[in-house]
Design an enzyme around this catalytic site. Structure first.
Site, PDB file in Angstrom:
ATOM      1  N   SER A   1       0.802  -1.224   0.000  1.00 16.22           N
ATOM      2  CA  SER A   1       0.000   0.000   0.000  1.00 16.22           C
ATOM      3  C   SER A   1       0.830   1.267   0.000  1.00 16.22           C
ATOM      4  O   SER A   1       0.327   2.335  -0.323  1.00 16.22           O
ATOM      5  CB  SER A   1      -0.948  -0.007   1.198  1.00 16.22           C
ATOM      6  OG  SER A   1      -0.226  -0.185   2.397  1.00 16.22           O
TER       7      SER A   1
ATOM      8  N   HIS B   1      -5.362  -3.589  -2.623  1.00 12.25           N
ATOM      9  CA  HIS B   1      -4.942  -2.756  -3.755  1.00 12.25           C
ATOM     10  C   HIS B   1      -4.747  -3.556  -5.029  1.00 12.25           C
ATOM     11  O   HIS B   1      -4.119  -3.074  -5.967  1.00 12.25           O
ATOM     12  CB  HIS B   1      -3.653  -2.009  -3.399  1.00 12.25           C
ATOM     13  CG  HIS B   1      -3.788  -1.179  -2.174  1.00 12.25           C
ATOM     14  ND1 HIS B   1      -4.414   0.054  -2.174  1.00 12.25           N
ATOM     15  CD2 HIS B   1      -3.440  -1.422  -0.884  1.00 12.25           C
ATOM     16  CE1 HIS B   1      -4.408   0.539  -0.946  1.00 12.25           C
ATOM     17  NE2 HIS B   1      -3.843  -0.333  -0.148  1.00 12.25           N
TER      18      HIS B   1
ATOM     19  N   LYS C   1     -12.145   0.334  -1.472  1.00 13.16           N
ATOM     20  CA  LYS C   1     -11.194   0.987  -2.370  1.00 13.16           C
ATOM     21  C   LYS C   1     -11.705   0.931  -3.812  1.00 13.16           C
ATOM     22  O   LYS C   1     -12.519   1.756  -4.192  1.00 13.16           O
ATOM     23  CB  LYS C   1      -9.805   0.383  -2.154  1.00 13.16           C
ATOM     24  CG  LYS C   1      -9.267   0.902  -0.819  1.00 13.16           C
ATOM     25  CD  LYS C   1      -8.053   0.240  -0.303  1.00 13.16           C
ATOM     26  CE  LYS C   1      -7.677   0.887   1.036  1.00 13.16           C
ATOM     27  NZ  LYS C   1      -7.017  -0.006   1.956  1.00 13.16           N
TER      28      LYS C   1
HETATM   29  C1  LIG Z   1      -7.045  -0.202   3.400  1.00 21.18           C
HETATM   30  C2  LIG Z   1      -6.439  -1.490   3.711  1.00 21.18           C
HETATM   31  C3  LIG Z   1      -7.026  -2.366   4.632  1.00 21.18           C
HETATM   32  C4  LIG Z   1      -8.197  -1.964   5.488  1.00 21.18           C
HETATM   33  O1  LIG Z   1      -9.364  -1.908   4.772  1.00 21.18           O
HETATM   34  P1  LIG Z   1     -10.601  -1.046   5.298  1.00 21.18           P
HETATM   35  O2  LIG Z   1     -11.737  -1.644   4.587  1.00 21.18           O
HETATM   36  O3  LIG Z   1     -10.328   0.363   4.926  1.00 21.18           O
HETATM   37  O4  LIG Z   1     -10.689  -1.225   6.766  1.00 21.18           O
HETATM   38  C5  LIG Z   1      -6.465  -3.621   4.809  1.00 21.18           C
HETATM   39  N1  LIG Z   1      -5.360  -3.982   4.120  1.00 21.18           N
HETATM   40  C6  LIG Z   1      -4.743  -3.157   3.251  1.00 21.18           C
HETATM   41  C7  LIG Z   1      -3.523  -3.627   2.534  1.00 21.18           C
HETATM   42  C8  LIG Z   1      -5.258  -1.883   3.025  1.00 21.18           C
HETATM   43  O5  LIG Z   1      -4.645  -1.057   2.197  1.00 21.18           O
END
Ligand SMILES: *Cc1c(COP(=O)(O)O)cnc(C)c1O
Length: 403
Positions: free
Chosen positions: A191, A219, A250
Site C-alpha cells: 500500500s 490494492h 477501495k
Molecule cells: C485499506 C487497507 C485495509 C483496510 O481496509 P478497510 O476496509 O479500509 O478497513 C487492509 N489492508 C490493506 C492492505 C489496506 O490497504
C-alpha cells in the site's frame, strides 16, 4: 476543561501527541484528515474554492459515483432501510448479504465468501481466529497495519521476512518447529510502495512447507489481472491462495471487508470469528453497492485497461522527470521525498498547483523515505496525467528534489 488532572503515563502520552499535532499545525504543514468538500467524478475534488486533480484516490477504477452502483444502493434503502437488526446471526442477515457473498466468491474464483464490517476488522479477526498460541504466523515486513494487529492479537509466534524476499521467507519457514501450524500473510500490492508480491514463489514455498497462505488484495482487486480479478489472474495461477482477503472500500466504492476461499474455511470463519459474530451486519445500501460494483468491473472491462495505460503513463512521466518511484508497477506511485519536511513541502507546492496529493511520513514508512503517495485511476484523462506530472515536477525542481 483545560487538561487532565492526572500526570500518569496515559496523561503524558495524550499530552505528547497533542503537542506534536499543535507544532505541526503551527508550521502550516498539517495535512492529516484534510477535508475535501466535494468529489467531482473520479478525477477531481473541490477543496474550499479550488478544484484540484485528485491523485490520492483509492477508487482505482473510477467507480465512486457510478450510476448503476448509486442506483443499487438507493433501491436497497427503499427496500430495507439504512441498517439491519444487528449482528448477522441474530436478525442481521438479509438476502443482499448472501447475494454479495456469492458475487464475491464467483469474482474471486472461490467456493464461498464471508463479509465483515471493514477490511481492518477482517484481518484482525480472521488472523486471530486461524492461529493462536503455539502456532506461527509469518509476514512480509511491509504488510498493512491491520495484518500486524491481527498477528499480535492472535498470540501466535510472529515472524517477519524481508520485504518481498522469498529466500528470507524460506528461512523463516525452515525455522518453524515441525508439527507447528503455519500461516503466511502478505499484501498482494503493497500500500505504500505499489510493488507486487512474488506470488508464484510464495505459493510454492507454502506448499513445500505445509503453510496456509493468506493474501490481502486491498490494492489488487480491479487493479491486477486482465479482467481485474486480482493477483492470481495477474500471474496466471489457477489457485494457490487459501485465504483471499480484500476490502470493499477501495476499488469497490463501499465499505466492508471479505474473505473468499474453500467452503469449509468460510463455514469455519462464519462460526468462529468474533469480529463477524459480535459486530453488526453491513448496511443494506453498502452491501448492494458493493455487489453491483463487482458486476460493473466485469461489464466494463475498459476500466481495467484504462487504469493500466494511465499507470504506465504516470510512472513513466515521473521517472523521466527524475523522481524515485521505488519498484512500483501499479496505480500506487510513491514519489520519494526523503525527509518528512520535504514531503510536507512537496505536498504544499503540489496542492498550490491544484494537484491533490498527500504525504506519508515515518513511522508509516521508514525514516528517510518520506514520500508523496500518489495514485492514478481509470477516471483520469491522459492529458490530465501529463499536466499533473508537469506540475509535480515543477514543485520538485522548485524545492531542489529533482533537477
Ligand atoms: C485499506 C487497507 C485495509 C483496510 O481496509 P478497510 O476496509 O479500509 O478497513 C487492509 N489492508 C490493506 C492492505 C489496506 O490497504
Amino acid at each position: 476543561m483545560d487538561s487532565y488532572a492526572a500526570n500518569d503515563a496515559i496523561a503524558r502520552r495524550v499530552r505528547a501527541m497533542c503537542q506534536r499535532v499543535e507544532e505541526i499545525k503551527a508550521s502550516k504543514f498539517y495535512f492529516y484528515n484534510q477535508p475535501v468538500d466535494e468529489l467531482r467524478g473520479g478525477a477531481w475534488v473541490r477543496v474550499g474554492n479550488r478544484e484540484m486533480g485528485m491523485y490520492a484516490s483509492y477508487s482505482y477504477l473510477g467507480l465512486l459515483g457510478h450510476p448503476r452502483i448509486n442506483e443499487a444502493a438507493r433501491r436497497a434503502i427503499e427496500q430495507y432501510g439504512t441498517g439491519t437488526h444487528g449482528v448477522r446471526f441474530l436478525a442481521g442477515t438479509l438476502p443482499i448479504h448472501r447475494e454479495l457473498e456469492e458475487t464475491i466468491a464467483a469474482f474471486k474464483n472461490a467456493d464461498a465468501a464471508v463479509t465483515f464490517s471493514s477490511g481492518y476488522v477482517t484481518n484482525l479477526s480472521v488472523i486471530s481466529t486461524l492461529v493462536g498460541r503455539g502456532d506461527y504466523v509469518i509476514c512480509d515486513k511491509l504488510n498493512h497495519a491491520s495484518i500486524v494487529d491481527g498477528c499480535l492479537l492472535s498470540g501466535a509466534e510472529f515472524r517477519r521476512f524481508r520485504h518481498n524476499d522469498m529466500n528470507d521467507l524460506e528461512r523463516r519457514l525452515r525455522e518453524v518447529p515441525s508439527g507447528a501450524a503455519k500461516l503466511v500473510v502478505a499484501d498482494a500490492v503493497f500500500s505504500m510502495d505499489g510493488d507486487i508480491i512474488d506470488l508464484p514463489r510464495m505459493v510454492e514455498l507454502c506448499r513445500q512447507y505445509n503453510a496456509w497462505l493468506m493474501v490481502d488484495e486491498a490494492h489488487s482487486v480491479g487493479v491486477l489481472g486482465k479482467t481485474g480479478r486480482g493477483i492470481e489472474e495477474h500471474f496466471g495461477l489457477e489457485d494457490g491462495v487459501d485465504i483471499k482477503m480484500g476490502t470493499l472500500s477501495k476499488t469497490i466504492p463501499s465499505v466492508g471487508g471479505y474473505v473468499a476461499g474453500r467452503a469449509e474455511l468460510i463455514t469455519y470463519l462464519r462460526h468462529a470469528c468474533r469480529g463477524y459474530i459480535f459486530s453488526a451486519a453491513l448496511p443494506p445500501a453498502q452491501a448492494a453497492a458493493a455487489n453491483e460494483a463487482f458486476k460493473v468491473i466485469l461489464d466494463e472491462p475498459w476500466r481495467v485497461e484504462r487504469l493500466r495505460a494511465n499507470t504506465a503513463q504516470f510512472i513513466r512521466g515521473l521517472q523521466s522527470a527524475g523522481f524515485n518511484t521505488l519498484a512500483t508497477e501499479t496505480a500506487i506511485v510513491p514519489i520519494i521525498c526523503g525527509s518528512d519536511e520535504m514531503a510536507f513541502m512537496m505536498t504544499r507546492e503540489c496542492q498550490a498547483r491544484d494537484i491533490f496529493v498527500l504525504p506519508v511520513i515515518s513511522p508509516a514508512v521508514p525514516e528517510g523515505l518520506a514520500r508523496l503517495r500518489a495514485t492514478v485511476t481509470a477516471a483520469h484523462e491522459p492529458e490530465e496525467i501529463a499536466r499533473a506530472v508537469e506540475r509535480i515536477a515543477e514543485a520538485g525542481r522548485l524545492l531542489g528534489l529533482i533537477h
